[in-house]
Design an enzyme around this catalytic site. Structure first.
Site, short mmCIF file in Angstrom:
data_model
loop_
_atom_site.label_atom_id
_atom_site.label_comp_id
_atom_site.label_asym_id
_atom_site.label_seq_id
_atom_site.Cartn_x
_atom_site.Cartn_y
_atom_site.Cartn_z
N LYS A 134 133.83 82.58 17.01
CA LYS A 134 133.73 82.77 15.56
C LYS A 134 134.90 82.11 14.83
CE LYS A 134 131.49 87.31 16.01
NZ LYS A 134 130.07 87.05 15.88
N ASP B 176 138.57 95.82 16.34
CA ASP B 176 137.70 94.66 16.55
C ASP B 176 137.96 93.69 15.39
OD1 ASP B 176 135.70 92.80 16.68
OD2 ASP B 176 134.04 94.23 16.67
#
Lengths: 427, 141
Positions: free
Chosen positions: A244, A218
């Site tokens: 993000k 991740d």
């Protein structure tokens, strides 16, 4: 001007910023900081939750809607063909951004969470056997914890947790059976969204590969300040979200290594991912990768914005970004360390992630975040979707400062000033 | 610096010196109910005892943000000695008031007024009230 020229022009323009980050100059590229009364003087330090969007990303998405919007992979007229080309160019951009071998390994999903769920359900569930181990870490976000917990419980397998040592790092030596034939999968974050700890995912992939253990990384918190190369890492799966890294919400990336592609079943079924729809699902045949993993009308606007964000990040340079956010985080950390009621949970060694988390003996994190918010400092308080980690830390919530390319020393001063004020209010 | 006026003196006073808050168990209370909000870590217990349908004793314990603790403290002061019917009615009024409706509530709860402008904190206010109402529902008063 064709898309390649347009993209290159923008990249070159951003590249002029090259070298050390000038945050004031970077900040000027983000319309939100000048167009909104609420944000004009805002110290936005909630970047681990989501980043703000630069003009170039908005412009690319605007172009996608104004200039070449039509169905992707579904039309035979020139506009539709151009749209399909743009969408696939975005995929190519992501492919180069992560150093993938082939674009068939680059799959657009709804989010990093969606990507992980597709791997858990479409890859692991069918091969997981009772008694096998699936390893995650103590520092996982719920998105890289719950999907594995779910498939373990459905299969009679064990969800095992790699614990942390006193330095806030993975204590791999404590778990001697990680790299053994009892392990069906390892899923771990590259950078913790709470601690900021960055794990040596390359070393873990290398060890896992020797035992043919699939690894999912991740990279949601890591991708802005670390150059990702999936071939060098040797990972089987890698995921991150777009939002993000200065791109829009609603789109994420799933990388599947070429030798794993045929081992993953599509979880999302529908239009655009099937070759032959038979009378029974067992006889239905799926399209080639990556399309068989992208059911429904593809997210053209999101993909174009995602690709523009890759240009933006690379134009600044991940190494430069890491230096900038690391320096500000170190400055903040050093200043916060003088407050006796304040407990820093982020390891000093890992401040280059730009994440500084802490809790206060007297002031609840929500009260502190509220006072900071009223003072024009946007931060996050709570469990950060990482309850197993917070339980390990023995606290119900922390306050997290997460720094990005547009943050300045003034923002760090604003945090400290707001903290001073909060301590007076609650004295 | 702060312009929200959330942290009024009365609210902070109840947070720093909470009324009817105990450290140990609420073992002397007839009914004890827990209220928790894992999202922020607020976790309290509300206990009360009845004489007939009158709450003659009420206490709480636990941890939470200033809004949660102050609200629980004010709640105990505003409900002690009151009938179950009255308390249920005030709890319902509080729910509507905190949601932004123009309804009357006892003066001693008014320091929570600023919370109405902060949606994320409304659960903190209502946590103790929900536990109290759940307890009263359980004993059918």
């Amino acid at each position: 001007m064709n898309s390649a020229t347009l993209s290159k022009t923008r990249t070159d323009k951003q590249s002029n910023l090259g070298g050390r980050i000038n945050p004031e100059r970077v900040k000027a590229l983000f319309p939100i900081f000048r167009n909104n009364e609420l944000t004009r003087n805002l110290s936005y330090l909630d970047n681990a939750a989501t980043s703000q969007k630069p003009e170039v990303v908005m412009q690319a998405m605007d172009d996608a809607m104004r200039l070449f919007h039509s169905p992707v992979n579904r039309g035979f007229y020139p506009l539709a063909e151009q749209t399909t080309t743009r969408y696939e160019q975005a995929r190519e951009r992501l492919k180069s951004f992560i150093g993938a071998e082939t674009d068939t390994s680059v799959i657009f999903t709804a989010s990093a969470t969606d990507s992980i769920n597709q791997v858990a359900q479409g890859f692991l569930l069918a091969r997981l056997k009772p008694g096998q181990n699936v390893w995650v870490t103590r520092m996982e976000h719920h998105s890289n914890y719950l999907p594995w917990q779910d498939v373990c419980e459905k299969s009679g397998a064990n969800l095992r947790i790699i614990e942390l040592n006193s330095a806030g790092e993975l204590d791999l030596d404590r778990h001697l059976d990680i790299f053994s034939d009892t392990t069906a999968m390892i899923a771990l974050t590259q950078t913790s969204n709470v601690l900021g700890t960055t794990n040596d995912v390359g070393a873990i992939c290398k060890q896992a590969k020797q035992m043919h253990i699939p690894v999912l990384i991740d990279a949601a918190q890591a991708v802005v300040s670390n150059t990702i190369n999936v071939q060098q890492l040797g990972c089987d799966f890698l995921v991150f979200s777009a939002h993000k890294m200065f791109a829009p919400t609603g789109i994420g990336l799933l990388y599947i290594a070429p030798d794993r592609l045929d081992q993953v079943q599509p979880v999302r079924l529908g239009g655009g991912m099937v070759d032959f729809a038979a009378d029974h699902i067992a006889d239905t045949t799926w399209s080639e990768a990556p399309h068989r993993f992208e059911a429904g009308s593809p997210n053209l606007v999101g993909a174009v914005g995602f690709a523009a964000a890759c240009d933006f990040v690379e134009s600044l340079g991940q190494a430069n970004i890491k230096t900038h956010i690391g320096e500000l985080a170190s400055s903040l950390y050093q200043q916060l360390s003088h407050y006796p009621n304040l407990h820093l949970v982020s390891p000093a060694k890992h401040l280059s992630s730009g994440i500084v988390s802490f809790y206060h003996d007297v002031i609840h994190a929500h009260d502190l975040a509220q006072i900071m918010g009223d003072s024009g400092v946007a931060v996050r308080a709570g469990h950060h979707c990482a309850q197993p980690l917070l339980k390990h830390l023995g606290v119900s919530s922390t306050l997290r400062i997460s720094i990005s390319v547009y943050n300045t020393n003034d923002d760090i001063r604003a945090v400290v000033n707001a903290l001073e004020y909060a301590e007076k209010v609650f004295a | 610096m702060s312009d929200s006026q959330l942290y009024k003196a009365q609210l902070l006073d109840h947070f720093k010196k909470p009324r009817n808050k105990v450290v140990g168990e609420l073992s002397t209370m007839q009914i004890v109910k827990r209220g928790s909000n894992p999202r922020c870590g607020d976790d309290i217990e509300v206990g009360f005892s009845l004489t007939g349908n009158i709450i003659h004793s009420i206490q709480f314990r636990g941890r939470g943000c200033s809004v949660c603790i102050a609200s629980a403290s004010m709640m105990t002061e505003s409900t002690k000695g009151q009938s179950a019917e009255y308390v249920k009615s005030i709890a319902a009024q509080m729910q509507r008031w905190i949601a932004g409706e123009d309804v009357n509530i006892p003066d001693m709860l008014l320091p929570l007024e600023a919370v109405r402008r902060h949606p994320a904190r409304k659960k903190c206010v209502m946590l103790a009230w929900h536990a109290l109402v759940e307890g009263m529902d359980e004993c059918n008063v």
